[in-house]
Design a protein around this motif. Structure first.
Motif, short mmCIF file in Angstrom:
data_model
loop_
_atom_site.label_atom_id
_atom_site.label_comp_id
_atom_site.label_asym_id
_atom_site.label_seq_id
_atom_site.Cartn_x
_atom_site.Cartn_y
_atom_site.Cartn_z
N GLU A 166 0.82 -1.21 0.00
CA GLU A 166 0.00 0.00 0.00
C GLU A 166 0.86 1.26 0.00
O GLU A 166 0.53 2.25 -0.66
CB GLU A 166 -0.94 -0.02 1.20
N LEU A 167 1.97 1.23 0.72
CA LEU A 167 2.86 2.39 0.73
C LEU A 167 3.61 2.53 -0.59
O LEU A 167 3.84 3.64 -1.07
CB LEU A 167 3.84 2.30 1.89
N MET A 168 3.98 1.40 -1.19
CA MET A 168 4.60 1.45 -2.52
C MET A 168 3.62 1.95 -3.57
O MET A 168 4.01 2.58 -4.55
CB MET A 168 5.15 0.07 -2.88
N GLU A 169 2.34 1.69 -3.35
CA GLU A 169 1.31 2.26 -4.23
C GLU A 169 1.28 3.77 -4.08
O GLU A 169 1.18 4.50 -5.08
CB GLU A 169 -0.05 1.65 -3.90
N CYS A 170 1.36 4.27 -2.84
CA CYS A 170 1.40 5.71 -2.61
C CYS A 170 2.58 6.35 -3.33
O CYS A 170 2.49 7.49 -3.82
CB CYS A 170 1.50 6.01 -1.12
#
Length: 366
Positions: A166-170
Motif C-alpha cells: 500500500e505504501l509502494m502504491e502511494c
C-alpha cells in the motif's frame, strides 16, 4: 470581490443531484460516467452488491452489468488507486505527488509511514524484483523480508507485506492490476497505469479540486479530513450561500440556472452524493445510519440500508440483502421518512426490479 451566489435549499439540492448524474437524463457510457463522477469507492461489503456496482447501476440503469466494470478494470481503461476506481488517464494528476511521497513537509502519521518504508528498503526492492519477473501477484504470494515489523494498535499487526504494498502504491511503484475475489493482485505500476507525463503538483491539486467540484456541484472549500479523497474543493468554482444553512460554499457555475427533472434512484451507502455525512445533513436533512459498523441491536435501518432518492430529496431507506445461494434479493423493510405516494412506491418497485435484474436474482418483497 464578487458577491456570493444566493441559493435556496432546493436549488442547492438540485445542483448536487444533477452533478452526480441523478437527473432524468441517464448517462449511457461507463467510462464517461466514471470520469464525470471522478471517483467510485471500492468497498468490499456486498450485502446487496459491491458498492461500485451499485453506484454505476444507479446511474446507468438497465444498461449496466457488473462484467462491464470487470472488463474495464482488466483492460486498465479504469484503474483502482488507493481503493478508488478512477479513469486511467487521471493517474497523471497524481504522478508528481507519488514521486515526492511522503513529501518534504510530511509530518506525523505520513512521515512515520515513509520512515517505515525506508527502514525496510531491502523488502521493497525484493517485492519489485519478484513482481518484475512474476507479476501480477497476491500479497500472500510475496515473502515477508521486513527487518522492522509494522506496528499498529492491532488491526494491521503481522501484515507487513500488505502494508508495504500500500505504501509502494502511494509512491507510484506498484499498482492494483486486478482482483481475485476480494484480494488485490499487484504488479509494477508501469504495467498498469498509462504512460502519461506527470502534471506538476500544484497544477494537479487545482485540477483535482475543480473536477471534484464538477462531480459534486456544490461543496465546502474545506471539510472533515478523510482518507484518500478529500470532501473539500479548495478555491474551485465560485462562492455561494444557501438560505438557512451556515457558512459559505463553493458552487460549479456551470450548474447554475439550469432546469431540473428528477427521478427515483436507490443509492449505495458509499455513494458520493451522501458520503460526506455533514454535507448530506446540510443539503438534504437526511437521517441515516450505516449499520455495518454497529451491533445488530443498535442498527436503526438494517445492516446495509440503501438510501432512496426522489427527485431532489432523500426520502427513505431500504433494508435489503442478496441471498445468492437462493438467487433472491430480499427486501426486509422499506423505511419511509414520510408516507410514500403511490407513484413513489411504483418508482421504488421499478428500481428494485432493475436491481434484481442487474444481480440476476429474483426480487422478494418482505
Amino acid at each position: 470581490m464578487t458577491d456570493p451566489h444566493r441559493l435556496t435549499p432546493q436549488e442547492a439540492r438540485r445542483i448536487a443531484v444533477r452533478a452526480q448524474l441523478f437527473d432524468a437524463a441517464r448517462p449511457v457510457d461507463l467510462l464517461d460516467t466514471v470520469r464525470r463522477l471522478t471517483v467510485i469507492q471500492y468497498e468490499p461489503t456486498a450485502a446487496v452488491a459491491p458498492s461500485a456496482d451499485l453506484v454505476l447501476w444507479s446511474r446507468l440503469g438497465r444498461l449496466y452489468r457488473p462484467e462491464q466494470l470487470e472488463r474495464a478494470l482488466d483492460e486498465h481503461v479504469v484503474v483502482e488507486l488507493r481503493s478508488m476506481i478512477r479513469a486511467a488517464h487521471d493517474v497523471a494528476l497524481y504522478r508528481a505527488e507519488m514521486a515526492a511521497w511522503p513529501g518534504a513537509d510530511a509530518h506525523g502519521w505520513e512521515q512515520r509511514r515513509g520512515d517505515w518504508l525506508r527502514s525496510n528498503d531491502a523488502c521493497r526492492r525484493d517485492i519489485l524484483e519478484r513482481l518484475r519477473h512474476g507479476g501480477p501477484m497476491l500479497s500472500r504470494d510475496l515473502p515477508d523480508t521486513c527487518v522492522n515489523p509494522w506496528q499498529s494498535s492491532g488491526w494491521n499487526d503481522t501484515r507487513n507485506v500488505p502494508m508495504m504494498l500500500e505504501l509502494m502504491e502511494c509512491a507510484g511503484e506498484v499498482a492494483v492490476a486486478g482482483r481475485l475475489g476480494r484480494e488485490r493482485q499487484w504488479d509494477l505500476a508501469a504495467r498498469v497505469y498509462p504512460d502519461d507525463p506527470a502534471v506538476p503538483e500544484a497544477d494537479a491539486v487545482r485540477e483535482r479540486d475543480a473536477r471534484r467540484l464538477r462531480s459534486l456541484g456544490i461543496a465546502r472549500a474545506r471539510g472533515q479530513e478523510t482518507p484518500v479523497e478529500p470532501v473539500g474543493v479548495g478555491e474551485a468554482g465560485e462562492a455561494a450561500v444557501i438560505e438557512g444553512v451556515r457558512g459559505v460554499w463553493r458552487v460549479d457555475p456551470a450548474q447554475l440556472d439550469r432546469g431540473f427533472e428528477g427521478r427515483v434512484a436507490i443509492l449505495s451507502p458509499f455513494d458520493r452524493l451522501i458520503f460526506d455525512r455533514k454535507r448530506m445533513v446540510d443539503l438534504f436533512g437526511f437521517d441515516y445510519q450505516l449499520g455495518i459498523y454497529k451491533p445488530a441491536a443498535q442498527r436503526r435501518f438494517g445492516f446495509y440500508a440503501l438510501p432512496i432518492l426522489d427527485g431532489d430529496r432523500l426520502v427513505g431507506k431500504i433494508d435489503a440483502t442478496t441471498d445468492l445461494p437462493s438467487s433472491l434479493l430480499r427486501i426486509n423493510r422499506i423505511h419511509e421518512d414520510e408516507p410514500f405516494s403511490p407513484a413513489l412506491r411504483d418508482g421504488v418497485r421499478a428500481e428494485l426490479e432493475g436491481l434484481a435484474e442487474m444481480l440476476r436474482v429474483q426480487l422478494e418483497l418482505g
